[in-house]
Design a protein around this motif. Structure first.
Motif, mmCIF file in Angstrom:
data_model
loop_
_atom_site.group_PDB
_atom_site.id
_atom_site.type_symbol
_atom_site.label_atom_id
_atom_site.label_comp_id
_atom_site.label_asym_id
_atom_site.label_seq_id
_atom_site.Cartn_x
_atom_site.Cartn_y
_atom_site.Cartn_z
ATOM 1 N N ASP A 7 -16.165 -26.006 -105.396
ATOM 2 C CA ASP A 7 -16.236 -26.535 -106.761
ATOM 3 C C ASP A 7 -15.207 -25.867 -107.673
ATOM 4 O O ASP A 7 -14.739 -26.458 -108.630
ATOM 5 C CB ASP A 7 -17.645 -26.374 -107.348
ATOM 6 C CG ASP A 7 -17.820 -27.161 -108.640
ATOM 7 O OD1 ASP A 7 -17.127 -28.191 -108.793
ATOM 8 O OD2 ASP A 7 -18.623 -26.761 -109.487
ATOM 9 N N SER A 8 -14.849 -24.622 -107.366
ATOM 10 C CA SER A 8 -13.873 -23.962 -108.239
ATOM 11 C C SER A 8 -12.467 -24.060 -107.656
ATOM 12 O O SER A 8 -11.578 -23.305 -108.007
ATOM 13 C CB SER A 8 -14.275 -22.511 -108.463
ATOM 14 O OG SER A 8 -14.646 -21.936 -107.239
ATOM 15 N N ASN A 26 -13.214 -28.076 -112.808
ATOM 16 C CA ASN A 26 -14.345 -28.069 -111.869
ATOM 17 C C ASN A 26 -15.164 -29.347 -112.005
ATOM 18 O O ASN A 26 -15.307 -29.867 -113.110
ATOM 19 C CB ASN A 26 -15.290 -26.899 -112.153
ATOM 20 C CG ASN A 26 -14.658 -25.568 -111.840
ATOM 21 O OD1 ASN A 26 -13.517 -25.504 -111.398
ATOM 22 N ND2 ASN A 26 -15.397 -24.503 -112.082
#
Ligand code: IMP
Length: 438
Positions: A118-119, A126
């Protein structure tokens, strides 16, 4: 024709749980068919507040069978936690729960991957996932080589699957996580733990596809409980700022295994304004005092993650799109009481993109980022709506607002909700408040 679906028409959190809870009494079976413990349902029964993220809200109604169908990604820890809590609170109908042996199971590596991936998006924004391992589990399902389904936990091959997956996932994670920040996963410990979960869940595991097909054929009344909202649909939503399943109406059959011919009614759930959690464009966002007022009045903080939700005006370009996409027959307008006391109300009725006016929802997220919402201003009301028992108790401005929403979305209104309790619902029923004019 026995099937009814309840679908959120925005970015989730439309208060679907309350409507599902109300409709459950008229059904024999309630089915969750996509998503997982990323969803959050709040159901208020008398003085009791229940917050469920995985089990269908129907477990609160006696005599109804609740099914978690094959399209769900399943966190056994969460399921056991919710089961134990319900049993401790004397909700004694959990025997009527059926878990598909086809559901894909979430493992510790999925949580680790959710944090890492996600990062690491290419444009630096994000997705802002719920960190519940949803995307990684769906990725493995489609990829097949590292997927484990609930039925696998009861087979001799399960030990080998855990070993195979743990080795591979440790390599991937070690390569992606910064030095010293990664504790390798232990296959033996995971195996042991998941065998315990499997034993606890054994009484509930079933071939739900067969069960639902024969129930539909026998004319049982089935309620399909959508999770998230249609704008988060992986194929038709605001990709890539979406969840990993088909959360619009198109997902009901593939997630449940029940063909469309058994679905005769689709109810769209629309909040009287808009909220969004996580990243991604949000044309009607109110990053100001009005947005904060809506957040406070609507207690707009995530049921699952507790994150403050982004708030904005109602966007009928988006809702008209998701209503058409989901084949909606009628809508329920939720949280109307939250809009009381605002100086004026705005509804987004069209978009302007590059100087051109349109009411088509853009397919590419970059175009959605460039959208300028075109608003219609409507009079507000100051009265508290939470005690309203019928349409006659609503101020004219509130009726006009609901009427306008119906016209703009193009479907009739079936219910209006003015608070979280079952009693705070105005059923417009078979004679809809307004008949859509457009
Ligand atoms: P994921 O489903 O955890 O992968 O998250 C993907 C996106 O969907 C993020 O923007 C989440 O905030 C959003 N999301 C997932 N579940 C819900 C929900 O139940 N309500 C609202 N947003 C959700």
């Amino acid at each position: 024709m026995p099937g009814t679906c309840v679908i959120g028409l925005q970015w989730g959190d439309e208060a679907k749980g309350k409507i599902v809870d109300l409709l459950t009494q008229q059904h024999d079976i309630v089915v969750r068919y996509q998503g997982g413990a990323n969803a959050g349902h709040t159901v208020v029964v008398g003085e009791d507040v229940y917050k469920l993220s995985l089990l269908p809200s129907g477990v609160l109604t006696q005599g109804v069978t609740c099914v978690i169908a094959g399209g769900v990604v399943f966190n056994p820890v969460k399921a056991i936690e919710e089961l134990d809590e319900l049993l401790a609170r004397n909700v004694d109908d959990c025997d009527n729960l059926k878990l598909s042996d086809r559901i894909h199971v979430i493992f510790p590596w999925h949580f680790a991957e959710d944090r890492v991936f996600d990062s690491n998006t290419s444009d630096g924004e994000n997705i802002g996932t719920t960190q519940r391992g949803i995307g990684p589990c769906y990725r493995d399902k489609v990829g097949r080589s590292y997927a484990i389904r609930l039925g696998d936990l009861y087979r001799d091959t399960f030990r080998k699957q855990v070993q195979h997956n743990t080795e591979a996932k440790n390599q991937v994670l070690a390569a992606m996580v910064a030095e010293g920040q990664f504790e390798p996963l232990d296959a033996d410990a995971i195996y042991k733990q998941y065998c315990e979960y499997a034993e606890r869940l054994r009484p509930y595991v079933a071939d739900t596809t067969e069960y639902l097909l024969s129930s539909a054929e026998a004319g049982k009344r089935i309620l399909f409980e959508g999770a998230q909202g249609a704008l988060l649909d992986v194929d038709h939503g605001t990709y890539p700022f979406v969840t990993s399943s088909n959360s619009s109406g198109v997902g009901v059959s593939n997630g449940s295994g029940v063909p469309a011919r058994y679905i005769n009614k689709v109810i769209g759930i629309v909040k009287a304004y808009t909220t969004r959690v996580g990243g991604g464009p949000f044309p009607v966002e109110l990053d100001n005092e009005i947005g904060q007022q809506i957040r406070d009045q609507g207690n707009e903080y995530g049921t699952v993650t507790k994150r403050p939700r982004r708030c904005g005006w109602l966007d009928t370009v988006a809702v008209r799109y998701t209503s058409r996409l989901s084949g909606v027959d009628s809508i329920c307008v939720m949280l109307l009481d939250v809009l009381s006391g605002l100086p004026e109300l705005k509804i987004c009725t069209a978009y302007e993109i590059d100087g051109k006016r349109t009411n088509i929802f853009p397919s590419h997220v970059d175009d959605l980022r460039r959208v300028k919402p075109i608003y219609e201003t409507m009079p507000s009301w100051q009265e508290d709506l939470t005690q309203a028992q019928s349409l006659d108790d609503l101020p004219q401005a509130a009726l006009d607002y609901v009427d306008r929403v119906s016209q703009l979305v193009g479907v009739p209104v079936e219910m209006v909700s003015v608070g979280p309790a079952r009693s705070q619902t105005i059923a417009v029923g078979s004679s809809p408040l307004v008949t859509a004019k457009s």
